[in-house]
Motif scaffolding. Structure first.
Motif, PDB file in Angstrom:
ATOM      1  N   ALA A  25       0.824  -1.202   0.000  1.00 49.66           N
ATOM      2  CA  ALA A  25       0.000   0.000   0.000  1.00 49.66           C
ATOM      3  C   ALA A  25       0.862   1.258   0.000  1.00 49.66           C
ATOM      4  CB  ALA A  25      -0.932  -0.012   1.199  1.00 49.66           C
ATOM      5  N   TRP A  29       0.772   4.232  -2.774  1.00 49.71           N
ATOM      6  CA  TRP A  29       0.531   5.620  -2.367  1.00 49.71           C
ATOM      7  C   TRP A  29       1.628   6.530  -2.906  1.00 49.71           C
ATOM      8  CZ3 TRP A  29      -2.777   9.040  -1.513  1.00 49.71           C
ATOM      9  CH2 TRP A  29      -2.446  10.252  -0.907  1.00 49.71           C
ATOM     10  N   ALA A  68      -4.841   3.401  -2.503  1.00 46.23           N
ATOM     11  CA  ALA A  68      -3.661   2.893  -1.805  1.00 46.23           C
ATOM     12  C   ALA A  68      -4.004   2.060  -0.580  1.00 46.23           C
ATOM     13  CB  ALA A  68      -2.765   4.060  -1.396  1.00 46.23           C
ATOM     14  N   ASN A  69      -5.132   2.331   0.032  1.00 44.39           N
ATOM     15  CA  ASN A  69      -5.478   1.630   1.257  1.00 44.39           C
ATOM     16  C   ASN A  69      -6.179   0.313   0.952  1.00 44.39           C
ATOM     17  OD1 ASN A  69      -5.414   1.751   4.094  1.00 44.39           O
ATOM     18  ND2 ASN A  69      -5.923   3.931   3.953  1.00 44.39           N
ATOM     19  N   PRO A  70      -5.693  -0.790   1.484  1.00 51.90           N
ATOM     20  CA  PRO A  70      -6.354  -2.073   1.215  1.00 51.90           C
ATOM     21  C   PRO A  70      -7.711  -2.207   1.899  1.00 51.90           C
ATOM     22  CG  PRO A  70      -4.507  -2.377   2.698  1.00 51.90           C
ATOM     23  CD  PRO A  70      -4.486  -0.947   2.269  1.00 51.90           C
ATOM     24  N   GLN A  89     -10.220  -6.905   2.032  1.00 52.41           N
ATOM     25  CA  GLN A  89      -8.826  -7.085   1.659  1.00 52.41           C
ATOM     26  C   GLN A  89      -8.552  -8.480   1.096  1.00 52.41           C
ATOM     27  OE1 GLN A  89      -6.196  -6.487   4.922  1.00 52.41           O
ATOM     28  NE2 GLN A  89      -4.398  -6.241   3.649  1.00 52.41           N
TER      29      GLN A  89
END
Length: 145
Positions: A25, A29, A68-70, A89
């Motif tokens: 991640a 990002w 970017a965030n799972p 996820q």
């Protein structure tokens, strides 16, 4: 306009490739924080916003990023209902079932149970999700009047 659509398609393809290759991640990002087709910059105050799917507040920050965030959380208002999406996820390789929309009704107990799912998955976003829900609910009440 065609150029913009092509860059959006390229960004989506790159994102899918990164997720399928197991990129972290943080790496994703670093790639998208300055260069993304979803970024909208404010000239007046310098705030950077984003329209990426899964971004709860619309701010270009890692905490709220849906790319970017799972474990992304998204909340929107559609046809008079508040809809919340949690990204699973474990199902990253299956985009169709990775995030399931949950409709939040007026029943306080049901809403609390669904918001509790967010608290388990992303405790740092729970206060933001709660505020966002009540803001969307308030807007719907004003439209109904």
């Amino acid at each position: 306009n065609k150029m913009k659509q092509e860059t959006q398609k390229e960004d989506k393809r790159a994102f899918k490739m990164a997720m399928n290759n197991g990129a972290s991640a943080d790496l994703i990002w670093e790639c998208v924080k300055h260069n993304s087709c979803f970024i909208r910059k404010q000239k007046s105050n310098g705030t950077i916003f984003t329209k990426e799917p899964g971004n709860l507040m619309g701010l270009n920050k890692y905490k709220f990023s849906g790319i970017a965030n799972p474990k992304a959380v998204d909340m929107s208002s559609k046809k008079g209902k508040v809809v919340m999406k949690l990204t699973n996820q474990k199902k990253d390789r299956h985009p169709k079932t990775a995030s399931i929309p949950r409709v939040l009704h007026n029943d306080r107990k049901k809403v609390n149970s669904k918001l509790y799912e967010v608290a388990k998955q992303r405790p740092d976003l729970y206060p933001v999700v709660e505020k966002r829900y009540f803001r969307l609910r308030g807007l719907q009440a004003k439209k109904a009047d």
